[in-house]
Design an enzyme around this catalytic site. Sequence first.
Site, PDB file in Angstrom:
ATOM      1  N   CYS A   1       0.978  -1.106   0.047  1.00  0.00           N
ATOM      2  CA  CYS A   1      -0.025  -0.107   0.038  1.00  0.00           C
ATOM      3  C   CYS A   1       0.919   1.200   0.049  1.00  0.00           C
ATOM      4  O   CYS A   1       2.267   1.082  -0.295  1.00  0.00           O
ATOM      5  CB  CYS A   1      -0.927   0.196   1.085  1.00  0.00           C
ATOM      6  N   THR A   2       0.501   2.368   0.231  1.00  0.00           N
ATOM      7  CA  THR A   2       1.121   3.494   0.214  1.00  0.00           C
ATOM      8  C   THR A   2       2.225   3.476   1.353  1.00  0.00           C
ATOM      9  O   THR A   2       3.686   4.043   0.988  1.00  0.00           O
ATOM     10  CB  THR A   2       0.282   4.710   0.438  1.00  0.00           C
TER      11      THR A   2
END
Length: 315
Positions: free
Chosen positions: A199-200
């Site tokens: 994810c980020t």
Amino acid sequence: MSCNIIKKISNKRYYSINYKKKTKTISFYKYCKIENIDCIQEKLFEICKKLEILGRIYISYEGINAHISIKKHKIEELKIFIKKTFDYLTDIRFNLYSDNKKQPFKKLKIKKKLNILNCGIKDCSFDIKNTGHKLTANDFNAILMKNDFILVDMRNSYEYEIGHFENALKISSKTFRQQLKLLINNLKFYKSKNIIMYCTGGIRCEAASAWMMHNGFKYVSFLDGGIIEYVNFIKKNNYPMKFLGKIFVFDDRLYEKVTSDVLSLCHQCKIQPCDNYINCKNKKCNSLFIQCIYCNKTLNEFCSNFCNEYYQSKN
């Protein structure tokens, strides 16, 4: 610099600053037991006020989650304060974003919440600490050279649209909460496979890995520090970049450019390659969408003719 200090609304502490100088954007989080969150909130508010930090910090009994902007020369002071003041955060990771051509935030908000991440899990037996295996950026990069894994993007569809790793599986959703509901069913045929998640900044794939472990998946790993850590690692070592396009970010910048690859099309004409997100000029709508330069000329930052006409009628 002008400063509007200090307001307190129920479970929030916040203030705003008009910056004239550029800042750096950093994020950090940790799942850990926090008992006196009122005290933590006040201590964080005072140091943020002192260091002129903007952004948002969520604290709960299960941990902390922050996304902030700060002047570069004050980052080390913040790190020292956090690690010395809160003994349960001595090993916390700080993710440094690279692109700050635009100021990310206009104010600081420190908010007490039930959960630091809205996952919607109500199963009392779920243990957020029982996660999959953490992968360093180096290990993650090495795994990408192989073909014996399932790579899962644990971000929303609109994030995936403008940037992702090649061949990453998208779990189509508008929210992380919605994505978790789909995750187990979408991957049910891969229980015997090596599943790698990203994810980020790491928090979503960490929580998702724990949810998968809870649901009987055994071979689950996730990228520690997320795409931000990976991109910094690749740039530092001059390795080939395997993340393509832009990283969507949840602040006023909307994205960070990683490579020149344009992976998406204009949402309006659906012809022109484009990856520039904007919000509809009609604040009553405020829809997030991708608009190419040609559609921008005809629709002028509105998502539709309806919003354009509505806006003109009110102004």
